[in-house]
Design a protein around this motif. Structure first.
Motif, mmCIF file in Angstrom:
data_model
loop_
_atom_site.group_PDB
_atom_site.id
_atom_site.type_symbol
_atom_site.label_atom_id
_atom_site.label_comp_id
_atom_site.label_asym_id
_atom_site.label_seq_id
_atom_site.Cartn_x
_atom_site.Cartn_y
_atom_site.Cartn_z
ATOM 1 N N GLN A 494 14.408 -129.661 -22.919
ATOM 2 C CA GLN A 494 14.896 -128.752 -22.336
ATOM 3 C C GLN A 494 15.265 -127.667 -23.374
ATOM 4 N N ASP A 495 15.354 -127.828 -24.656
ATOM 5 C CA ASP A 495 16.100 -126.973 -25.746
ATOM 6 C C ASP A 495 17.317 -126.268 -25.258
ATOM 7 N N THR A 496 17.209 -124.780 -25.110
ATOM 8 C CA THR A 496 18.444 -124.113 -25.136
ATOM 9 C C THR A 496 18.453 -124.255 -23.349
ATOM 10 N N ALA A 497 17.799 -124.553 -22.657
ATOM 11 C CA ALA A 497 18.024 -124.582 -21.226
ATOM 12 C C ALA A 497 18.573 -126.084 -20.852
ATOM 13 N N ALA A 498 18.932 -126.767 -21.686
ATOM 14 C CA ALA A 498 19.373 -128.134 -21.405
ATOM 15 C C ALA A 498 20.650 -127.974 -20.587
ATOM 16 N N HIS A 499 20.980 -129.008 -19.871
ATOM 17 C CA HIS A 499 22.301 -129.098 -18.953
ATOM 18 C C HIS A 499 23.381 -129.605 -19.995
ATOM 19 N N VAL A 500 24.534 -129.279 -19.569
ATOM 20 C CA VAL A 500 25.661 -129.760 -20.380
ATOM 21 C C VAL A 500 26.655 -130.510 -19.295
ATOM 22 N N ARG A 501 27.270 -131.501 -19.842
ATOM 23 C CA ARG A 501 28.323 -132.173 -18.992
ATOM 24 C C ARG A 501 29.728 -131.771 -19.646
ATOM 25 N N VAL A 502 30.718 -131.428 -18.883
ATOM 26 C CA VAL A 502 31.961 -131.066 -19.438
ATOM 27 C C VAL A 502 32.998 -132.080 -18.902
ATOM 28 N N THR A 503 33.737 -132.734 -19.315
ATOM 29 C CA THR A 503 34.715 -133.673 -18.817
ATOM 30 C C THR A 503 36.023 -132.984 -19.329
#
Length: 544
Positions: A494-503
């Motif tokens: 996804q490059d810069t459109a990748a999802h991120v997970r924040v904990t």
């Protein structure tokens, strides 16, 4: 049916000596004392507390242990034989050990048992090395210490291997094996407590270990042999098992498998895998049920995270995230487990991620006390696809529970975020300005606007939310944000459109800490999701 006799085997832990050679691992003296007390209560026979005089930690720990309750577990110090040409009484390792013999009554002496190392590492003669070992052992025994001898490179000596695991020529291999037996025979005559065969490089295999240990046990019937394994070839546990089945009375390793290179053999794996199969008895069944708790207290003491896939004690050791497996477990509990988890103090885990189906959601929702039926599970999947695909519910069971409560309408509507914005400005000099503003709905009707500045987006969002919610919910003042972490998901695709997970972790006096998670293609959105869940959870368990 013929009754099977299960042999009792001693556990020797070297986490505080050999295990500390692993990079990025540390433990304080108070935590080390506490861990040793727990290991003693669990049933370890020996625990090595360090290399004699090697650093200040060993000296401080020796002193701190004066008032510790380590029960029947024997404490040990590790040291070298006296040096070439040195007087044994003046050898610093010997002096350090002897001076602490009242509280630490066991000396572990490492001996060069491979002819190659005597010549190249010690740069002395085989005869002198035998004398160095003899005099060191005799001196320690005369001082009232129990002596255990670690035969460094013993497996390589027995199997005719030299540097990089290469084979020696036939003549040198024969002479090296003969020398190994000279050293063992001398130790046996001196009646050392245990003679430990070390697979120093971790290069042996189970067949070799079984042959060596079995042969030694037959050749020296009056001696007690143990095994010290490493995991460089991935055979650490298998080699240790082979040693035990061949007659080893003691196994050395580290509780969590820590150590240099690939680590020492993981004793939690050895204990659980063998005792649960009736292949050896290390501790009582009652102690075995504390194995998971002991391991996790050790992970915490050393400041390292428990690997998800660690056998026996890992967070995923008795879990399933696959939809088909979850469906089978729902119909036939234990179908995908190799043993009863409760025997090591663990519980089966049903997880929810991108590989899961409705069955996993139904099972996990039931386990946490917010049961969903099939239709509700489908609604859950439809509403939370990003969190499911991004392992948000693997990271936080709290967020999963709150999401279930929303589906069944049991989550009290104390507040919600109508809209939000983060201003994050920096200039070329490095100055930064971050402000978060948001519109909050309080209850069903009241709407208010709040804003706050912070060190970063997460800090600013938290402060903005807190400043308004504390007016209506004073309990908020007692909870605090701890750490937060960010994980990028599927960046390569996804490059810069990748999802991120924040904990995000939270804590409050008198309560267990809790962790929440958020998943989004926008970092701040993911952080806000986790923060909102953190506040909602606290208001659920401590409404005012």
């Amino acid at each position: 049916m013929k009754e099977i006799h299960v042999r009792k085997v001693e556990l020797f832990d070297t986490s505080l000596r050999d295990g500390m050679q692993q990079p990025n691992i540390d433990i304080s003296v108070p935590n080390a004392v506490s861990l040793l007390e727990r290991m003693a209560a669990f049933g370890f026979r020996y625990a090595e507390i360090g290399f004699a005089g090697a650093n200040q930690f060993v000296s401080d720990l020796s002193s701190a242990l004066e008032s510790a309750d380590t029960g029947a577990m024997k404490l040990a110090l590790f040291g070298r034989t006296r040096g070439h040409g040195a007087k044994v009484q003046e050898w610093p390792d010997v002096q350090f050990i002897v001076n602490r013999r009242k509280r630490v009554p066991v000396a572990v002496i490492v001996v060069k048992s491979r002819l190659l190392d005597v010549k190249k590492s010690l740069e002395t003669t085989p005869e002198e090395n035998l004398l160095m070992a003899y005099e060191t052992i005799a001196c320690l025994q005369d001082s009232g210490l129990e002596v255990i001898v670690d035969l460094e490179h013993a497996m390589d000596a027995a199997c005719g291997r030299r540097e990089n695991g290469n084979h020696c020529d036939a003549d040198f291999s024969r002479r090296s094996l003969d020398y190994l037996h000279q050293m063992i025979a001398q130790c046996a005559r001196q009646q050392v407590s245990r003679i430990i065969v070390c697979d120093t490089t971790g290069g042996a295999n189970p067949e070799e270990v079984a042959q060596v240990i079995g042969g030694l046990a037959q050749s020296y019937p009056g001696a007690n042999f143990g095994f010290h394994g490493h995991t460089d070839r991935g055979f650490g546990v298998a080699n240790t098992r082979a040693a035990i089945l061949a007659g080893a009375v003691q196994v050395q390793g580290t509780l969590l498998g820590t150590g240099e290179r690939c680590g020492n053999v993981n004793l939690t794996t050895v204990i659980g895998s063998m005792q649960l199969r009736g292949e050896a008895e290390f501790v009582t069944p009652e102690s075995l049920a504390e194995l998971t708790n002991l391991a996790h207290s050790a992970y915490e003491a050393f400041g390292i995270e428990a690997p998800h896939g660690a056998p026996i004690v890992g967070t995923g050791a008795f879990g399933t995230w696959a939809g088909m497996h979850g469906s089978s477990e729902r119909k036939n509990p234990g179908a995908y487990l190799w043993c009863d988890p409760s025997k090591v103090g663990a519980v089966p885990v049903i997880g929810v991620n991108g590989q899961s189906g409705k069955a996993n959601i139904i099972l996990l929702s039931k386990a946490i006390g917010v049961p969903l039926d099939s239709a509700q599970a489908q609604e859950f999947m439809d509403d939370n696809q990003a969190m499911i695909e991004g392992d948000g519910y693997t990271a936080s069971e709290v967020s999963f529970k709150l999401a279930c409560m929303k589906v069944v309408n049991t989550l009290k509507n104390r507040f919600s975020v109508k809209s939000w914005r983060v201003i994050d400005e920096s200039d070329e000099s490095g100055d930064r300005y971050v402000q978060a503003s948001m519109s909050l709905r309080l209850g069903d009707s009241r709407v208010t606007v709040t804003r706050a500045e912070g060190a970063g987006p997460v800090d600013a969002l938290t402060k903005a939310m807190r400043s308004e919610l504390e007016k209506w919910h004073p309990a908020i003042a007692r909870m605090h944000l701890g750490r937060f972490s960010v994980t990028a998901i599927d960046v390569s695709a996804q490059d810069t459109a990748a999802h991120v997970r924040v904990t995000v972790s939270f804590h409050a006096d008198g309560h267990e800490p809790w962790t929440t998670a958020g998943v989004s293609s926008d970092l701040n959105q993911a952080a806000l999701m986790a923060i909102v869940d953190g506040f909602h959870y606290w208001l659920q368990i401590d409404p005012e």
